[in-house]
Design a protein around this motif. Structure first.
Motif, mmCIF file in Angstrom:
data_model
loop_
_atom_site.group_PDB
_atom_site.id
_atom_site.type_symbol
_atom_site.label_atom_id
_atom_site.label_comp_id
_atom_site.label_asym_id
_atom_site.label_seq_id
_atom_site.Cartn_x
_atom_site.Cartn_y
_atom_site.Cartn_z
ATOM 1 N N GLY A 1 60.252 80.272 -126.756
ATOM 2 C CA GLY A 1 61.151 79.254 -126.225
ATOM 3 C C GLY A 1 60.406 78.179 -125.460
ATOM 4 O O GLY A 1 60.691 76.984 -125.600
ATOM 5 N N ALA A 2 59.416 78.593 -124.653
ATOM 6 C CA ALA A 2 58.639 77.622 -123.885
ATOM 7 C C ALA A 2 57.815 76.721 -124.799
ATOM 8 O O ALA A 2 57.666 75.518 -124.542
ATOM 9 N N LEU A 3 57.272 77.295 -125.877
ATOM 10 C CA LEU A 3 56.510 76.485 -126.824
ATOM 11 C C LEU A 3 57.379 75.395 -127.437
ATOM 12 O O LEU A 3 56.951 74.246 -127.587
ATOM 13 N N GLY A 4 58.623 75.760 -127.814
ATOM 14 C CA GLY A 4 59.503 74.787 -128.456
ATOM 15 C C GLY A 4 60.059 73.758 -127.498
ATOM 16 O O GLY A 4 60.048 72.551 -127.781
ATOM 17 N N VAL A 5 60.560 74.216 -126.343
ATOM 18 C CA VAL A 5 61.247 73.314 -125.412
ATOM 19 C C VAL A 5 60.259 72.511 -124.568
ATOM 20 O O VAL A 5 60.361 71.284 -124.468
ATOM 21 N N ILE A 6 59.293 73.208 -123.952
ATOM 22 C CA ILE A 6 58.407 72.545 -122.990
ATOM 23 C C ILE A 6 57.204 71.909 -123.670
ATOM 24 O O ILE A 6 56.916 70.720 -123.478
ATOM 25 N N CYS A 7 56.493 72.705 -124.484
ATOM 26 C CA CYS A 7 55.225 72.239 -125.050
ATOM 27 C C CYS A 7 55.390 71.372 -126.289
ATOM 28 O O CYS A 7 54.389 70.848 -126.804
ATOM 29 N N THR A 8 56.604 71.253 -126.796
ATOM 30 C CA THR A 8 56.830 70.423 -127.981
ATOM 31 C C THR A 8 57.815 69.303 -127.675
ATOM 32 O O THR A 8 57.424 68.140 -127.590
ATOM 33 N N ALA A 9 59.092 69.634 -127.486
ATOM 34 C CA ALA A 9 60.109 68.602 -127.290
ATOM 35 C C ALA A 9 59.866 67.805 -126.004
ATOM 36 O O ALA A 9 59.710 66.581 -126.032
ATOM 37 N N VAL B 1 60.260 84.537 -124.555
ATOM 38 C CA VAL B 1 60.086 83.490 -123.548
ATOM 39 C C VAL B 1 58.974 82.537 -123.967
ATOM 40 O O VAL B 1 59.099 81.314 -123.831
ATOM 41 N N ALA B 2 57.880 83.093 -124.500
ATOM 42 C CA ALA B 2 56.766 82.253 -124.944
ATOM 43 C C ALA B 2 57.192 81.338 -126.092
ATOM 44 O O ALA B 2 56.848 80.152 -126.116
ATOM 45 N N GLU C 1 61.687 94.946 -135.577
ATOM 46 C CA GLU C 1 62.195 95.232 -134.243
ATOM 47 C C GLU C 1 62.262 93.936 -133.441
ATOM 48 O O GLU C 1 61.416 93.056 -133.613
ATOM 49 N N PRO C 2 63.270 93.803 -132.571
ATOM 50 C CA PRO C 2 63.340 92.597 -131.733
ATOM 51 C C PRO C 2 62.069 92.436 -130.905
ATOM 52 O O PRO C 2 61.587 93.419 -130.316
ATOM 53 N N PRO C 3 61.494 91.241 -130.849
ATOM 54 C CA PRO C 3 60.279 91.026 -130.053
ATOM 55 C C PRO C 3 60.537 91.285 -128.569
ATOM 56 O O PRO C 3 61.680 91.210 -128.092
ATOM 57 N N TYR D 1 48.038 77.349 -125.541
ATOM 58 C CA TYR D 1 47.124 78.391 -126.017
ATOM 59 C C TYR D 1 47.482 79.738 -125.384
ATOM 60 O O TYR D 1 47.449 80.780 -126.040
ATOM 61 N N LEU D 2 47.827 79.711 -124.114
ATOM 62 C CA LEU D 2 48.287 80.923 -123.430
ATOM 63 C C LEU D 2 49.578 81.433 -124.055
ATOM 64 O O LEU D 2 49.713 82.630 -124.351
ATOM 65 N N LEU D 3 50.541 80.536 -124.276
ATOM 66 C CA LEU D 3 51.836 80.938 -124.826
ATOM 67 C C LEU D 3 51.707 81.440 -126.269
ATOM 68 O O LEU D 3 52.389 82.388 -126.665
ATOM 69 N N ILE D 4 50.843 80.806 -127.050
ATOM 70 C CA ILE D 4 50.624 81.257 -128.431
ATOM 71 C C ILE D 4 50.022 82.656 -128.437
ATOM 72 O O ILE D 4 50.409 83.511 -129.245
ATOM 73 N N LYS D 5 49.064 82.902 -127.539
ATOM 74 C CA LYS D 5 48.442 84.215 -127.450
ATOM 75 C C LYS D 5 49.495 85.295 -127.189
ATOM 76 O O LYS D 5 49.429 86.397 -127.752
ATOM 77 N N ILE D 6 50.481 84.978 -126.354
ATOM 78 C CA ILE D 6 51.563 85.922 -126.073
ATOM 79 C C ILE D 6 52.519 86.015 -127.260
ATOM 80 O O ILE D 6 52.956 87.106 -127.646
ATOM 81 N N ALA D 7 52.854 84.876 -127.865
ATOM 82 C CA ALA D 7 53.844 84.846 -128.942
ATOM 83 C C ALA D 7 53.399 85.650 -130.154
ATOM 84 O O ALA D 7 54.212 86.338 -130.786
ATOM 85 N N VAL D 8 52.097 85.566 -130.507
ATOM 86 C CA VAL D 8 51.636 86.266 -131.712
ATOM 87 C C VAL D 8 51.546 87.783 -131.504
ATOM 88 O O VAL D 8 51.249 88.519 -132.455
#
Length: 314
Positions: A212-220, A209-210, A201-203, A20-27
């Protein structure tokens, strides 16, 4: 539990409390469909090779219709709604609303034909839990923020129904191939939307980082550890992370994003988790032995399949 079990339990409580923290940053710098695509594409790319070893995907033959429905209710719809809702809600509020999933699952189970009667204790749990949800959602509804709350309710509904499908229609399917396939299909479905909403524009670095962390840590990594936790301590104990994840979500939002920690949040947290505990309690037969304690807690897994347990993941 063994020391290894406690380590896995602690890791999963944190890993599925921080999305939830990472999604808040990602969006902040990526559209909701792009966040779903990035998370599932990375997760699928890591899990799919593991699933392919030993021909694991062959076990999915004949199950594709139910797999697609499961992916729709567990990933495709909830994740994009959750991402969109967090553009307007705090990460801690989103985490607490998702904590109502066990309560909604009880009602969904009854509609789906669960014959276990709802005793006074479980009815009390439903009322207490929904009271906590109302305490959280009420101020936002009064302020005109209806859509994000409705989105979160649909997220919770999808998270409650999907495990019923997994338990009743996919119980003999090994979890790793099933998860890898659902991730990969979801990434393919969201590819066009991700391309159309690609930022000009590039994020910012924190957004990347958010993602990448969502995909690698919080998912896989999360799903690999989740399967290991179930094998180590069993599905019943594994479901206890449902009660720990929201606390981690609230703490992360307060510490890292400066989100407010009000008395209404504390009281709602206690009401939702207390209601979930009461509503999902199973009756005991006359001899004192407990009946099945969680959806999917049906004994030994078949052919390496892991009995489904609904984590409060995002």
């Amino acid at each position: 539990m063994s020391r290894r079990g406690w380590v896995l339990f602690t890791l999963m409580s944190v890993i599925w409390g921080i999305p939830y923290l990472l999604i808040k940053i990602a969006v902040e710098g990526a559209s909701p469909p792009l966040v779903v695509f990035a998370r599932t594409a990375v997760g699928g790319a890591i899990l799919l090779p593991l699933a392919l070893r030993g021909g694991g995907l062959r076990t999915l033959r004949g199950h594709w219709r139910w797999l697609l429905l499961f992916a729709l209710l567990e990933l495709m719809i909830p994740w994009v709604l959750l991402n969109d809702a967090e553009r307007h809600l705090s990460s801690s509020l989103a985490g607490l609303l998702v904590a109502a999933v066990p309560i909604i699952a009880v009602i969904a189970g009854k509609i789906a034909g669960d014959r276990e009667p709802l005793g006074a204790r479980r009815w009390l749990g439903l009322l207490v839990g929904f009271g906590g949800v109302a305490l959280l959602a009420g101020p936002h509804l009064q302020a005109g923020g209806v859509l994000p709350i409705v989105e979160m309710l649909f997220v919770a509904l999808g998270y409650a129904i999907a495990p019923l499908i997994a338990a009743r229609k996919l119980a003999d399917v090994p979890s790793l191939p099933m998860t890898a396939a659902c991730m990969s299909v979801t990434a393919l479905v969201y590819t066009p939307a991700a391309i159309l909403t690609w930022p000009e524009e590039p994020p910012a670095t924190r957004v990347l980082v958010a993602l990448g962390a969502l995909g690698v840590i919080c998912t896989a990594l999360a799903f690999v550890l989740f399967f290991e936790l179930i094998r180590e301590v069993g599905p019943a104990r594994t479901t206890v992370i449902t009660y720990v994840n929201p606390a981690v979500a609230v703490a992360a939002g307060v510490v890292f994003l400066g989100e407010p920690l009000t008395w209404s949040i504390v009281v709602a947290f206690a009401l939702i988790l207390g209601g979930s505990f009461l509503a999902t309690a199973r009756s005991r037969p006359a001899d004192g032995s407990a009946t099945a304690t969680a959806a999917g807690d049906g004994g030994t897994a078949k052919d390496g399949a892991v009995p489904p347990a609904r984590p409060a993941d995002a």
